[in-house]
Design a protein around this motif. Structure first.
Motif, PDB file in Angstrom:
ATOM      1  N   VAL A   1       8.833  -3.630   4.797  1.00  0.00           N
ATOM      2  CA  VAL A   1      10.027  -3.441   4.676  1.00  0.00           C
ATOM      3  C   VAL A   1      10.918  -4.890   4.036  1.00  0.00           C
TER       4      VAL A   1
ATOM      5  N   ILE B   1      13.702 -11.572  11.592  1.00  0.00           N
ATOM      6  CA  ILE B   1      13.501  -9.676  11.787  1.00  0.00           C
ATOM      7  C   ILE B   1      12.618 -10.537  13.269  1.00  0.00           C
ATOM      8  N   PHE B   2      13.155  -9.424  13.921  1.00  0.00           N
ATOM      9  CA  PHE B   2      11.799  -8.895  15.410  1.00  0.00           C
ATOM     10  C   PHE B   2      12.464  -7.333  15.572  1.00  0.00           C
ATOM     11  N   PRO B   3      11.619  -6.845  16.025  1.00  0.00           N
ATOM     12  CA  PRO B   3      11.436  -5.565  16.501  1.00  0.00           C
ATOM     13  C   PRO B   3      12.442  -5.035  16.931  1.00  0.00           C
ATOM     14  N   GLY B   4      13.172  -4.608  15.933  1.00  0.00           N
ATOM     15  CA  GLY B   4      14.419  -3.864  16.467  1.00  0.00           C
ATOM     16  C   GLY B   4      16.109  -4.318  16.811  1.00  0.00           C
TER      17      GLY B   4
ATOM     18  N   THR C   1       5.775   1.417  25.859  1.00  0.00           N
ATOM     19  CA  THR C   1       5.470   2.460  24.065  1.00  0.00           C
ATOM     20  C   THR C   1       6.258   2.604  23.936  1.00  0.00           C
ATOM     21  N   LEU C   2       7.960   2.484  24.553  1.00  0.00           N
ATOM     22  CA  LEU C   2       9.280   3.148  24.033  1.00  0.00           C
ATOM     23  C   LEU C   2       9.981   1.767  23.346  1.00  0.00           C
ATOM     24  N   SER C   3      10.625   2.531  22.069  1.00  0.00           N
ATOM     25  CA  SER C   3      11.521   1.038  21.006  1.00  0.00           C
ATOM     26  C   SER C   3      12.617   0.195  23.235  1.00  0.00           C
ATOM     27  N   GLY C   4      13.613  -0.770  22.308  1.00  0.00           N
ATOM     28  CA  GLY C   4      13.694  -1.987  22.719  1.00  0.00           C
ATOM     29  C   GLY C   4      15.182  -0.456  23.911  1.00  0.00           C
TER      30      GLY C   4
ATOM     31  N   GLN D   1      13.873   2.180  26.102  1.00  0.00           N
ATOM     32  CA  GLN D   1      14.088   1.235  27.293  1.00  0.00           C
ATOM     33  C   GLN D   1      15.504   1.124  28.501  1.00  0.00           C
TER      34      GLN D   1
END
Lengths: 515, 329
Positions: free
Chosen positions: A2, A33-36, A415-418, A421
């Motif tokens: 990325v 960058i943070f996840p999502g 386990t889900l993405s933000g 969730q």
């Protein structure tokens, strides 16, 4: 992977040159960058010696992230930091301190049980001959630092015996106890009275004279104009404008801060506003808010705007039974009700979607369907026993409606993405079939794309006859979504505005108390 | 995560089977069904207490007073039996459950209403209950000859190949499985440990949930008190000294998160059996009791390390997923 693709497209932002004066510290093309979420996107900012640069932006614009990069807590994914024109890297908080960057935080991070001197020199206490702590020097230097701040606080007393304002001085003294050249002040005036603010500003003037570069983060425009020379405006993680404050009218800065033409972006559906559903009269709380009254009608979205700490979440929590109001009346569909617990609120048809979905919203180790059914167990259970089939049916129904993407409804929510969730949180509350839904910062911390989806969904809910209270610190969201806006300031109701009369300027003025 | 947990339970079963097989090579007859039944019977009390402890731990609490509760209630039951030999056994068992539940309710009350941290509360009541056992008995023992034959013999009666004591454990396992997976209380226990704040927002009274978990734990300690006293045919102040730590250890080994919200009945049972097998095997293959304690300790630490690693792995998997969705988006 990325990262490399990102680097390939990195544009250089040109910082305006200012003749002889060179910036003390410069950040160029910084991205985090943070996840999502892309918290910072190619931002550049320069700090000059002897000058205050005001950093302005809404919540979630990336201000705090920038501070954390500058203080060595985050390492940016790309971009560079130049100190005196030399590239530097802050590999740790200590590295940032060694480089002369110091920060005074929003909530002062000090230790109540330690003395003033210990607080000031914690972590870098001067050492005596045998490596022991040199108390005499600590106390002498503390006294000297505090005197610079025109204060005579005794360095040997415990912090807990000081007032908030005095603690603040200790925090500033601590920041100055390292050889700081760059001072970051993160909303330093939030907890201070006007007189204390004046004192603070005198200190800031003193720091300026010493040639320190100051980054001043504030929501309050009057303060910014009073103390700062330069400004930088952030929006959605991007630096959207910077320059000299002198000659820049406040309206321009508000426009930069709010940005886009808000009415186009928001998918607001025209809804027939019905009868009053919930009416709140003279709601009071001993410490958080006082005398709040409003009506909420069927199909209406009531925006609640205000600065952080204005008492908005506290008000909503008391409507939901988490805290009890000290006085006030609550009428739901014509019946006087009293809400003593969250279970009662849910049963009455009022639900609250909290701000931080991780902390308040979901039990991450539990499966999706169990999270969704948790507030509705009374309905899915049969003769007091849980019924997994009913729970799954309920969860499936709302998962479909919200377009939830998960491998299975039995996997843990963690386990889900933000974004997904967030959908579980919303689904969980819709499943209770509420009449009134309170959304606290519904789009905080999620990316623009997911924001649009959430907004679309809120509109749809209103069009189905739900009444919505939407607490938000984001002006575009408030302006774009609300039928009416209630503004709160320091625990008081600062006004209720119809959609037609609400504008960014009007709301900001009401929220900050600027005439 | 469910799969991971299941894996872990299968793994634990595998380890126990391997251990039994390994010990059988050194001590012939170790893997005989009768010996295995003996081990299970020996571990029955630990299984019951581990399940009780697990329920409390699930709610983000801990009950260190179970063994002291057992000692006091055991003393009370034994003395009653000695003083009133005509009292039917059922009445004594009800009394044991009742006293245990009351002592548990005291813990629960302090945690719920006075908001004192569970570890402090139960550390205090641990000493208090033991002290009460001393006050009650005046330090004297209740010996086998003072107890009625029914009192002593019922748990030993063999039914369908297993003693009643074992059957009680099996029954308790089924009850806990039912309570934790099929009742709103069980769900509330998982939720209030998994995320107390979210649980409050979902209308769950976490204080009440913890209270009931402590009451349940106390009642089980009461039940175990009778089982213990009748099994060892003696009641004195120091019975089951330190047994609360065995119950916590069984939970930890069984994968119950000490931070609350994660765990399963199978895990707690397997954790208890694991300890039971070690306890029974080590003397058989000639390892000294002191080495036994050290070995149990090492196992517990390893289990905690394993738990921590499992949690960390979970985090990394999430991030990878999020990254992939971000790249595709």
């Amino acid at each position: 992977m990325v990262k490399t693709t990102m680097n390939a497209v990195a544009p250089m932002t040109v910082i305006e040159s200012r003749g002889a004066q060179k910036p003390l510290l410069e950040m160029r093309g910084i991205s985090q960058i943070f996840p999502g979420v892309k918290a910072l996107d190619q931002v550049s900012i320069a700090l000059y010696p002897g000058e205050v640069t005001a950093l302005i932006g809404e919540n979630g614009a990336g201000k705090s992230t920038l501070v954390k990069i500058l203080t060595g807590i985050y390492r940016p994914n790309e971009g560079e930091i130049l100190l005196d024109g030399q590239p530097v890297q802050f590999a740790s908080a200590q590295a940032a301190i060694d480089a002369g960057v110091t920060a005074i935080h929003q909530e002062t991070v000090l230790f109540d049980e330690l003395t003033v001197g210990e607080n000031i020199f914690l972590g870098h206490a001067p050492r005596g001959r045998f490596g022991t702590i040199d108390w005499r020097t600590i106390h002498a230097r503390s006294r000297e630092l505090l005197r610079q701040l025109e204060s005579e606080i005794d360095p040997t007393i415990r912090l807990k015996d000081l007032s908030i304002a005095q603690r603040h001085l200790v925090a500033i003294a601590r920041a100055l106890s390292v050889e700081a050249r760059i001072v970051i002040m993160d909303e330093p005036t939030a907890a201070l009275s006007r007189k204390e603010i004046d004192d603070l500003f005198r200190i800031v003037e003193g720091l300026k004279r010493q040639g320190k570069a100051i980054l001043f983060i504030s929501h309050k425009f009057d303060e910014v104009y009073e103390i700062a020379e330069n400004f930088a405006v952030f929006r959605d993680g991007k630096a959207v404008g910077q320059g000299r404050l002198k000659g820049t009218p406040q309206a321009d800065i508000v426009r930069l801060m709010v940005g886009r033409d808000v009415y186009d972006v928001f998918p607001k559906i025209k809804v027939e506003i019905g009868q009053t559903v919930l009416s709140v009269e003279n709601y009071c709380h001993p410490t958080e808010f006082n005398d709040i009254s409003f009506d909420l009608k069927r199909g209406e979205i009531l925006g609640v705007y205000g600065l952080i700490g204005a008492g908005r979440s506290e008000l909503c929590q008391s409507l939901f039974g988490i805290t009890r109001p000290s006085s006030g009346r609550l009428t739901l569909e014509g019946n006087r009700i009293e809400i003593r617990s969250s279970a009662e609120a849910i049963a009455a048809g009022i639900v609250y979607v909290p701000e931080e979905r991780g902390r308040h919203g979901l039990a991450l180790p539990m499966p999706i369907f169990q999270n969704m059914s948790l507030p509705s167990l009374a309905r899915t259970s049969r003769s007091g026993l849980l019924n997994a089939a009913n729970e799954l049916k309920l969860a499936r129904q709302y998962a479909e409606r919200l377009d939830l993407r998960a491998a299975a409804l039995s996997v843990p929510v963690g386990t889900l993405s933000g974004g997904n969730q967030q959908k579980v949180v919303i689904g969980k509350w819709l499943a209770t079939q509420p009449k009134v839904i309170i959304l606290d910062e519904p789009t905080k911390g999620i990316d623009i794309g997911s924001k649009a989806a959430v907004h679309g969904f809120i509109s749809e809910l209103a069009s189905q006859g739900l009444s919505i209270i939407m607490v938000s610190s984001e002006l575009p969201e408030i302006l774009g979504m609300s039928d009416r806006v209630m503004v709160m300031r320091e625990g008081l109701q600062a006004g209720i505005f119809e959609r037609a009369e609400a504008s960014a300027e009007v709301l900001v003025r009401a929220a900050t108390g600027n005439a | 995560m469910t799969r991971l947990l299941k894996n872990r339970e299968i793994l634990l079963t595998g380890i126990i089977v391997l251990m039994v097989a390994g010990f059988a090579t050194r001590a012939p007859g170790f893997a005989e069904p009768t010996n295995l039944a003996n081990i299970f019977n020996d571990t029955s009390i630990l299984i019951i207490l581990a399940l009780a402890q697990m329920t409390v731990i699930l709610t983000k609490s801990i009950d260190l007073s179970v063994a002291a509760n057992l000692a006091f209630t055991g003393m009370a039951v034994a003395m009653t039996n000695a003083a009133f030999p005509d009292l039917p056994l059922v009445a004594l068992i009800v009394m044991a459950l009742g006293i245990g539940a009351c002592l548990g309710a005291i813990n629960g009350f302090l945690v719920w209403i006075l908001q004192i941290p569970p570890i402090v509360v139960t550390l205090g009541t641990l000493t208090i209950y033991r002290g009460m056992a001393f006050v009650l008995s005046g330090g004297s023992w209740v010996n086998a000859h003072q107890m009625t034959p029914t009192f002593l013999n019922v748990p030993r009666t063999v039914l369908l190949g297993l003693p009643v004591l074992s059957w009680v454990a099996v029954l308790v396992v089924l009850v806990f499985w039912f309570v934790l997976t099929r009742t709103p209380f069980g769900r509330a226990a998982f939720a209030s440990g998994g995320n107390p704040v979210a649980a409050v927002y979902a209308g769950i009274d976490i204080g009440a949930t913890r209270f009931f978990a402590f009451v349940l734990s106390g009642a089980m300690a009461g039940l175990c008190s009778y089982l213990w006293v009748s099994r060892y045919a003696v009641a004195y102040v120091d019975i089951a000294n330190g047994f609360e730590l065995d119950s916590v250890a069984a939970c930890v080994i069984g994968g119950i998160s000490i931070a609350g919200g994660i765990g399963s009945v199978a895990g707690a049972v397997l954790g208890a059996l694991f300890l039971g097998v070690i306890k029974n095997a080590l003397p058989v293959i000639g390892i000294s009791p002191f080495a036994q304690m050290a070995i149990s300790g090492v196992v517990i630490v390893l289990a905690v390390v394993f738990n921590a690693r499992a949690e960390a792995r979970k985090g990394r998997i999430i991030l990878r997923n999020r990254n992939t969705t971000e790249v595709t988006a």
